[in-house]
Design an enzyme around this catalytic site. Structure first.
Site, mmCIF file in Angstrom:
data_model
loop_
_atom_site.group_PDB
_atom_site.id
_atom_site.type_symbol
_atom_site.label_atom_id
_atom_site.label_comp_id
_atom_site.label_asym_id
_atom_site.label_seq_id
_atom_site.Cartn_x
_atom_site.Cartn_y
_atom_site.Cartn_z
ATOM 1 N N SER A 58 0.825 -1.197 0.000
ATOM 2 C CA SER A 58 0.000 0.000 0.000
ATOM 3 C C SER A 58 0.874 1.267 0.000
ATOM 4 O O SER A 58 1.641 1.486 -0.933
ATOM 5 C CB SER A 58 -0.956 -0.043 1.192
ATOM 6 O OG SER A 58 -1.962 0.925 1.088
ATOM 7 N N ASP A 71 -9.662 -4.471 -5.018
ATOM 8 C CA ASP A 71 -9.128 -3.571 -3.995
ATOM 9 C C ASP A 71 -10.006 -2.329 -3.885
ATOM 10 O O ASP A 71 -10.168 -1.577 -4.851
ATOM 11 C CB ASP A 71 -7.694 -3.173 -4.367
ATOM 12 C CG ASP A 71 -6.921 -2.565 -3.207
ATOM 13 O OD1 ASP A 71 -7.545 -1.885 -2.370
ATOM 14 O OD2 ASP A 71 -5.697 -2.769 -3.140
ATOM 15 N N HIS A 108 -7.800 -5.482 -0.448
ATOM 16 C CA HIS A 108 -6.587 -4.819 0.032
ATOM 17 C C HIS A 108 -5.917 -5.672 1.113
ATOM 18 O O HIS A 108 -5.834 -5.293 2.280
ATOM 19 C CB HIS A 108 -6.944 -3.433 0.565
ATOM 20 C CG HIS A 108 -5.786 -2.478 0.626
ATOM 21 N ND1 HIS A 108 -5.091 -2.074 -0.490
ATOM 22 C CD2 HIS A 108 -5.181 -1.856 1.678
ATOM 23 C CE1 HIS A 108 -4.132 -1.223 -0.134
ATOM 24 N NE2 HIS A 108 -4.169 -1.095 1.177
#
Length: 257
Positions: free
Chosen positions: A128, A199, A232
């Site tokens: 991320s 995501d 995610h």
């Protein structure tokens, strides 16, 4: 939260902010030490979360260094303070970015790697926001300098970005096109990007556009893997792809070595 060494930000010629980086966790290699990778966590996380996961990987020749980002106000959370490698108001490859924060974190990574033995291959990866910082480090390596003009000191052998994005893409593209030696450095640097199509935090389109932007900048040795339905987070298939890619990119030996 306990804080470790401080970094004088990006080393700006003006008056840089001072960033207090958190605790660093180290995972020692189970086999012969061939590579060291700094692994960067996501927004609001800490290094210990990833050191615990990396310890379980079936990969034996990598030393993992897992630092913790400074705690700072973050625009995307309305100014609420949390661990972050740089300030961000919009997750996008074209969004405005905190270049001073990016430089500070890229310099912190370089400092962590600077004391490794000369025969050890060096890499940076992350998840991320950590992936965004790792990709920014890749561009610093290609350009040979940070955003503020200070020399980037390392020769990276691998860069990994999971569920992330390339910050300040437009600025970096213009810098890359103007730098004579950047293209050859970019072409020789192996990069692995992985992104889930489900995501909902860092949208898949940002991962895809970032991969396209890096390729257009000359990062020819780039692998972009996608996963249907993945949100995610990580899944075993992605972890296997990561281990296989690192083993090939870094020419790692097996568990008996």
């Amino acid at each position: 939260m306990s804080f470790g060494a401080s970094s004088k930000g990006s080393g700006s010629r003006n008056a840089p902010r001072s960033f207090e980086f958190g605790r660093t966790h180290v995972v020692r290699p189970k086999g012969r030490h061939q590579a060291t990778i700094v692994w960067l966590h996501g927004l609001g996380d800490k290094g210990s979360s990833w050191s615990q996961l990396l310890e379980t990987l079936p990969i034996y020749n990598i030393k993992w260094i897992c630092p913790t980002a400074p705690t700072r106000p973050v625009q995307i959370f309305g100014g609420f303070p949390c661990t972050a490698w740089f300030d961000v108001g919009e997750i996008s490859e074209d969004g405005p970015d905190d270049l001073e924060g990016l430089d500070a974190s890229a310099a912190h990574v370089a400092n962590l790697l600077s004391t490794e033995p000369s025969d050890i291959k060096l890499g940076v990866g992350g998840f991320s926001m950590g992936a965004a910082t790792a990709l920014y480090s890749a561009t610093c390596r290609a350009l040979g300098k940070y955003g503020n003009g200070n020399v980037y000191p390392l020769d990276l052998s691998a860069v990994v970005g999971l569920s992330g994005w390339l910050p300040c893409s437009r600025i970096l593209k213009s810098k890359m096109s103007a730098a004579q030696e950047a293209a050859s450095r970019a072409a020789s640097l192996p990069i692995l990007l992985c992104h889930g199509k489900g995501d909902d935090v860092v949208a898949y389109k940002h991962g895809e556009k970032s991969a396209q932007a890096l390729t257009a900048m000359g990062f020819a040795n780039l692998t972009f893997r996608t996963y249907d339905g993945l949100g995610h987070y990580m899944i075993p298939e992605e972890i296997n792809d990561l281990c296989n890619w690192l083993t090939a990119a870094l020419s790692l030996e097996g568990p008996s070595s």
